[in-house]
Design a protein around this motif. Sequence first.
Motif, PDB file in Angstrom:
ATOM      1  N   MET A   1      70.787 120.306 -23.442  1.00 24.66           N
ATOM      2  CA  MET A   1      72.471 119.746 -24.139  1.00 24.66           C
ATOM      3  C   MET A   1      73.069 119.115 -23.450  1.00 24.66           C
ATOM      4  O   MET A   1      74.049 119.397 -22.676  1.00 24.66           O
ATOM      5  N   ALA A   2      73.178 117.242 -23.205  1.00 23.41           N
ATOM      6  CA  ALA A   2      74.404 116.798 -22.650  1.00 23.41           C
ATOM      7  C   ALA A   2      75.908 117.166 -22.997  1.00 23.41           C
ATOM      8  O   ALA A   2      76.444 117.389 -24.014  1.00 23.41           O
ATOM      9  N   GLU A   3      76.811 117.139 -22.377  1.00 25.18           N
ATOM     10  CA  GLU A   3      78.129 117.192 -22.354  1.00 25.18           C
ATOM     11  C   GLU A   3      78.331 116.151 -22.687  1.00 25.18           C
ATOM     12  O   GLU A   3      78.301 115.067 -22.743  1.00 25.18           O
ATOM     13  N   PRO A   4      79.502 116.022 -24.014  1.00 24.80           N
ATOM     14  CA  PRO A   4      80.448 114.978 -24.831  1.00 24.80           C
ATOM     15  C   PRO A   4      80.752 114.348 -23.058  1.00 24.80           C
ATOM     16  O   PRO A   4      81.770 114.620 -22.681  1.00 24.80           O
ATOM     17  N   THR A   5      80.453 113.042 -23.483  1.00 28.40           N
ATOM     18  CA  THR A   5      82.261 112.367 -22.726  1.00 28.40           C
ATOM     19  C   THR A   5      83.473 112.259 -22.754  1.00 28.40           C
ATOM     20  O   THR A   5      83.762 112.247 -23.851  1.00 28.40           O
ATOM     21  N   GLN A   6      84.197 112.166 -22.269  1.00 29.98           N
ATOM     22  CA  GLN A   6      85.607 113.046 -22.024  1.00 29.98           C
ATOM     23  C   GLN A   6      85.870 111.458 -21.294  1.00 29.98           C
ATOM     24  O   GLN A   6      85.324 110.532 -20.235  1.00 29.98           O
ATOM     25  N   TYR A   7      87.764 111.438 -21.881  1.00 29.00           N
ATOM     26  CA  TYR A   7      87.953 110.206 -20.991  1.00 29.00           C
ATOM     27  C   TYR A   7      89.592 110.614 -20.514  1.00 29.00           C
ATOM     28  O   TYR A   7      89.571 111.348 -21.426  1.00 29.00           O
ATOM     29  N   TRP A   8      89.765 110.225 -19.924  1.00 29.39           N
ATOM     30  CA  TRP A   8      91.081 109.709 -18.962  1.00 29.39           C
ATOM     31  C   TRP A   8      91.758 109.007 -18.935  1.00 29.39           C
ATOM     32  O   TRP A   8      91.385 107.805 -18.860  1.00 29.39           O
ATOM     33  N   TYR A   9      93.694 108.799 -19.156  1.00 32.72           N
ATOM     34  CA  TYR A   9      93.996 108.034 -18.884  1.00 32.72           C
ATOM     35  C   TYR A   9      94.648 107.946 -17.331  1.00 32.72           C
ATOM     36  O   TYR A   9      95.367 109.405 -16.986  1.00 32.72           O
ATOM     37  N   ASN A  10      94.375 107.183 -16.845  1.00 29.54           N
ATOM     38  CA  ASN A  10      94.815 106.933 -15.693  1.00 29.54           C
ATOM     39  C   ASN A  10      96.463 106.729 -15.379  1.00 29.54           C
ATOM     40  O   ASN A  10      96.370 105.081 -15.832  1.00 29.54           O
ATOM     41  N   THR A  11      97.305 107.402 -14.698  1.00 26.56           N
ATOM     42  CA  THR A  11      99.258 106.758 -14.516  1.00 26.56           C
ATOM     43  C   THR A  11      98.937 106.254 -13.608  1.00 26.56           C
ATOM     44  O   THR A  11     100.252 105.923 -14.152  1.00 26.56           O
ATOM     45  N   LYS A  12      98.007 105.769 -13.056  1.00 25.66           N
ATOM     46  CA  LYS A  12      98.431 105.384 -11.761  1.00 25.66           C
ATOM     47  C   LYS A  12      98.330 103.984 -11.947  1.00 25.66           C
ATOM     48  O   LYS A  12      98.881 102.697 -11.546  1.00 25.66           O
ATOM     49  N   THR A  13      97.315 103.185 -12.408  1.00 29.13           N
ATOM     50  CA  THR A  13      96.615 101.901 -12.764  1.00 29.13           C
ATOM     51  C   THR A  13      96.986 101.594 -14.312  1.00 29.13           C
ATOM     52  O   THR A  13      96.288 100.517 -14.470  1.00 29.13           O
ATOM     53  N   HIS A  14      96.779 102.264 -15.034  1.00 28.93           N
ATOM     54  CA  HIS A  14      96.947 102.967 -16.769  1.00 28.93           C
ATOM     55  C   HIS A  14      95.913 101.980 -17.497  1.00 28.93           C
ATOM     56  O   HIS A  14      95.569 101.192 -17.962  1.00 28.93           O
ATOM     57  N   GLU A  15      94.500 102.517 -16.286  1.00 29.33           N
ATOM     58  CA  GLU A  15      93.220 102.292 -16.665  1.00 29.33           C
ATOM     59  C   GLU A  15      92.104 103.688 -17.517  1.00 29.33           C
ATOM     60  O   GLU A  15      93.042 104.977 -17.442  1.00 29.33           O
ATOM     61  N   VAL A  16      92.113 103.833 -19.205  1.00 34.33           N
ATOM     62  CA  VAL A  16      91.250 104.325 -19.658  1.00 34.33           C
ATOM     63  C   VAL A  16      88.956 104.776 -18.545  1.00 34.33           C
ATOM     64  O   VAL A  16      89.316 103.842 -18.157  1.00 34.33           O
ATOM     65  N   GLU A  17      89.614 105.891 -17.632  1.00 30.21           N
ATOM     66  CA  GLU A  17      88.559 106.302 -17.461  1.00 30.21           C
ATOM     67  C   GLU A  17      87.201 106.784 -17.936  1.00 30.21           C
ATOM     68  O   GLU A  17      87.588 108.124 -18.680  1.00 30.21           O
ATOM     69  N   GLU A  18      86.350 106.584 -17.597  1.00 27.77           N
ATOM     70  CA  GLU A  18      85.440 107.409 -18.483  1.00 27.77           C
ATOM     71  C   GLU A  18      84.825 108.751 -17.427  1.00 27.77           C
ATOM     72  O   GLU A  18      84.123 108.205 -16.209  1.00 27.77           O
ATOM     73  N   GLY A  19      85.149 109.711 -17.227  1.00 27.14           N
ATOM     74  CA  GLY A  19      84.592 110.886 -16.913  1.00 27.14           C
ATOM     75  C   GLY A  19      85.857 110.805 -15.195  1.00 27.14           C
ATOM     76  O   GLY A  19      87.082 110.677 -15.721  1.00 27.14           O
TER      77      GLY A  19
END
Length: 60
Positions: A1-19
């Motif tokens: 079973m695959a792990e659920p996708t986690q999202y992160w906020y990049n404080t340097k680029t101000h972009e949301v990243e997947e993983g």
Amino acid sequence: MAEPTQYWYNTKTHEVEEGMVSPAIDRAGPYATRDEAEHALAQIKANSEKWAAEEAAEDN
């Protein structure tokens, strides 16, 4: 079973990243949804204000 996708906020680029794309020092999270990650800074600020108020109350 695959792990659920986690999202992160990049404080340097101000972009949301997947993983875990960027170095840990530049990431806030993980968040369960992209929307939560997009609002990371507001949540961090709210938490900081709450904790500061709690600490001030304890000091009095």
